[in-house]
Design a protein around this motif. Structure first.
Motif, PDB file in Angstrom:
ATOM      1  N   LEU A 171      67.232  71.771  20.665  1.00  0.00           N
ATOM      2  CA  LEU A 171      66.912  70.540  20.046  1.00  0.00           C
ATOM      3  C   LEU A 171      66.583  69.253  20.478  1.00  0.00           C
ATOM      4  CD1 LEU A 171      66.561  69.820  16.582  1.00  0.00           C
ATOM      5  CD2 LEU A 171      68.913  68.836  17.022  1.00  0.00           C
ATOM      6  N   VAL A 172      64.998  69.020  20.515  1.00  0.00           N
ATOM      7  CA  VAL A 172      64.727  67.658  21.339  1.00  0.00           C
ATOM      8  C   VAL A 172      64.416  66.691  20.402  1.00  0.00           C
ATOM      9  CG1 VAL A 172      62.446  68.746  21.536  1.00  0.00           C
ATOM     10  CG2 VAL A 172      63.034  66.877  23.263  1.00  0.00           C
ATOM     11  N   ILE A 173      65.301  65.386  20.470  1.00  0.00           N
ATOM     12  CA  ILE A 173      65.040  64.425  19.786  1.00  0.00           C
ATOM     13  C   ILE A 173      64.112  63.321  20.158  1.00  0.00           C
ATOM     14  CG2 ILE A 173      66.355  62.880  18.280  1.00  0.00           C
ATOM     15  CD1 ILE A 173      68.702  64.770  18.348  1.00  0.00           C
ATOM     16  N   PHE A 174      63.298  62.757  19.479  1.00  0.00           N
ATOM     17  CA  PHE A 174      62.451  61.603  19.809  1.00  0.00           C
ATOM     18  C   PHE A 174      62.253  61.007  18.402  1.00  0.00           C
ATOM     19  CE2 PHE A 174      61.307  63.931  23.447  1.00  0.00           C
ATOM     20  CZ  PHE A 174      60.874  63.194  24.450  1.00  0.00           C
ATOM     21  N   ASN A 203      63.436  61.371  14.973  1.00  0.00           N
ATOM     22  CA  ASN A 203      64.147  60.594  14.157  1.00  0.00           C
ATOM     23  C   ASN A 203      63.702  59.164  13.746  1.00  0.00           C
ATOM     24  OD1 ASN A 203      66.879  59.556  13.120  1.00  0.00           O
ATOM     25  ND2 ASN A 203      67.561  58.893  15.090  1.00  0.00           N
ATOM     26  N   LYS A 204      64.574  58.595  13.047  1.00  0.00           N
ATOM     27  CA  LYS A 204      63.855  57.093  12.540  1.00  0.00           C
ATOM     28  C   LYS A 204      62.528  57.374  11.564  1.00  0.00           C
ATOM     29  CE  LYS A 204      65.822  55.033  16.659  1.00  0.00           C
ATOM     30  NZ  LYS A 204      65.692  53.722  17.529  1.00  0.00           N
ATOM     31  N   GLN A 205      62.565  58.343  10.854  1.00  0.00           N
ATOM     32  CA  GLN A 205      61.062  58.385  10.115  1.00  0.00           C
ATOM     33  C   GLN A 205      61.272  57.161   9.024  1.00  0.00           C
ATOM     34  OE1 GLN A 205      61.404  61.998   7.550  1.00  0.00           O
ATOM     35  NE2 GLN A 205      63.213  61.382   6.431  1.00  0.00           N
ATOM     36  N   ASP A 206      62.214  56.559   8.979  1.00  0.00           N
ATOM     37  CA  ASP A 206      62.371  55.424   7.776  1.00  0.00           C
ATOM     38  C   ASP A 206      61.381  54.362   8.559  1.00  0.00           C
ATOM     39  OD1 ASP A 206      64.916  53.601   9.169  1.00  0.00           O
ATOM     40  OD2 ASP A 206      64.715  55.471   9.748  1.00  0.00           O
ATOM     41  N   LEU A 207      61.202  54.260   9.744  1.00  0.00           N
ATOM     42  CA  LEU A 207      60.431  53.169  10.616  1.00  0.00           C
ATOM     43  C   LEU A 207      58.824  53.403  10.508  1.00  0.00           C
ATOM     44  CD1 LEU A 207      62.471  52.538  13.627  1.00  0.00           C
ATOM     45  CD2 LEU A 207      62.712  51.055  11.366  1.00  0.00           C
ATOM     46  N   PHE A 262      61.931  66.224  10.448  1.00  0.00           N
ATOM     47  CA  PHE A 262      61.783  64.747  10.547  1.00  0.00           C
ATOM     48  C   PHE A 262      63.212  64.173   9.911  1.00  0.00           C
ATOM     49  CE2 PHE A 262      57.554  65.650  10.757  1.00  0.00           C
ATOM     50  CZ  PHE A 262      56.906  64.710  11.776  1.00  0.00           C
ATOM     51  N   ALA A 263      63.917  63.199  10.580  1.00  0.00           N
ATOM     52  CA  ALA A 263      65.155  62.742  10.208  1.00  0.00           C
ATOM     53  C   ALA A 263      65.154  61.287  10.242  1.00  0.00           C
ATOM     54  CB  ALA A 263      66.266  63.345  11.068  1.00  0.00           C
ATOM     55  N   GLU A 318      68.929  61.120   6.466  1.00  0.00           N
ATOM     56  CA  GLU A 318      67.906  62.015   5.938  1.00  0.00           C
ATOM     57  C   GLU A 318      67.705  63.137   6.960  1.00  0.00           C
ATOM     58  OE1 GLU A 318      65.585  58.407   3.389  1.00  0.00           O
ATOM     59  OE2 GLU A 318      64.689  59.338   5.480  1.00  0.00           O
ATOM     60  N   GLY A 319      67.698  64.160   6.346  1.00  0.00           N
ATOM     61  CA  GLY A 319      67.235  65.342   7.358  1.00  0.00           C
ATOM     62  C   GLY A 319      68.596  66.076   7.868  1.00  0.00           C
TER      63      GLY A 319
END
Length: 294
Positions: free
Chosen positions: A82-85, A116-120, A142-143, A149-150
């Protein structure tokens, strides 16, 4: 007494074996491994001979057959990565992301891409990000750790599997891990305390138990991804979306860069292949080409 478990950490000749429902056992490996030149790895499923149930000590007697072995990080039996950006702050470094994907493709490990940070995200940004990797066939999620979320979707993706989790600093990786398992900090702390090496935890590969047969491994040192020993000619095989078009190229060994009548470049012009992905392919190809000269 014989028990089965999974090595979650190895440090200074001790192996910490996790048995769901029972806990973590501190074990030594029997001399037989040294004779056979087999070294137990984090992620190994093992049999152990329990010395004391109360003190949770034992000896590793047998390593069960491995599904696979990753070189970096050194870990066995990985089901996926799982790669997170972050969507923003920091902006995604696509070159780094594509390096990671090539690295995992070359080791035949399935990857899930998480932003991550889809709220931005500004309007349209999530669609743009999805568009870059959709053609490659990677599963995307998306999280937002800030808004929680997510998390359910990520939990479903991880369930019952051993997952390597990676991502550069500042993307909220720790926040997501903490949401997935608030106990993780405590359990990891307990192992460090037992090993008496709390300060050096990040240097060693370590699995974090989430629940049941679900484990994750955090991989530190992600900012400068080296490329595995990939031949430049093989690189195109790790960009999945090229495959569909590559067979139609005029030249059999087409690198999809300088040759005429290249179907991959044609697909690029038609917007069927992401220009972000293609540009990174060219950069990595040149890098591999130059690195072979020295």
């Amino acid at each position: 007494m014989d028990m089965q478990g999974k090595i979650i950490k190895g440090i200074a000749g001790f192996y910490y074996v996790h048995v769901p429902e029972t806990g973590i056992f501190e074990c030594k490996a029997k001399g037989i491994f040294r004779k056979e030149k087999v070294k137990p790895l984090v992620g190994d499923n093992v049999r152990m001979d329990v010395i004391s149930l109360e003190e949770k000590t034992g000896n590793v007697t047998d390593i069960l057959p491995r599904e696979n072995v990753l070189v970096r990080p050194a870990v066995a039996n990985v089901d996926q990565a799982l790669v997170i950006f972050a969507v923003d702050r920091p902006e995604p470094n696509f070159n780094l992301l594509d390096r990671f994907l090539v690295m995992m493709e070359s080791q035949q490990v399935e990857v899930v891409v998480c932003f991550n940070k889809q709220d931005l995200a500004e309007e349209g940004e999530l669609c743009r990000l999805a568009g870059i990797y959709q053609a490659s066939g990677y599963r995307m999620v998306f999280a937002s750790a800030a808004r929680e979320e997510g998390i359910l979707e990520i939990r479903r993706i991880l369930e019952g599997r051993t997952t390597v989790v990676a991502g550069p600093s500042g993307v909220g990786k720790s926040s997501l891990i903490n949401l997935l398992q608030p106990q993780a900090q405590m359990e990891t702390g307990a192992v460090s305390e037992k090993a008496g090496r709390g300060k050096h935890t990040t240097r060693h590969s370590e699995l974090i138990h989430i629940e049941g047969q679900t484990y994750i491994m955090d991989t530190p040192g992600f900012s400068s991804m080296y490329l595995p020993k990939v031949e430049k000619e093989a690189l195109k095989g790790y960009f999945r979306e090229f495959e569909e078009y590559g067979e139609g190229c005029r030249f059999l060994g087409c690198s999809h860069i300088h040759e005429p009548d290249c179907k991959v470049k044609e697909a690029l012009c038609q917007g069927k292949i992401s220009s972000v992905r293609y540009e990174n392919y060219v950069l990595l190809y040149e890098e591999l080409k130059n690195s072979r000269k020295y």
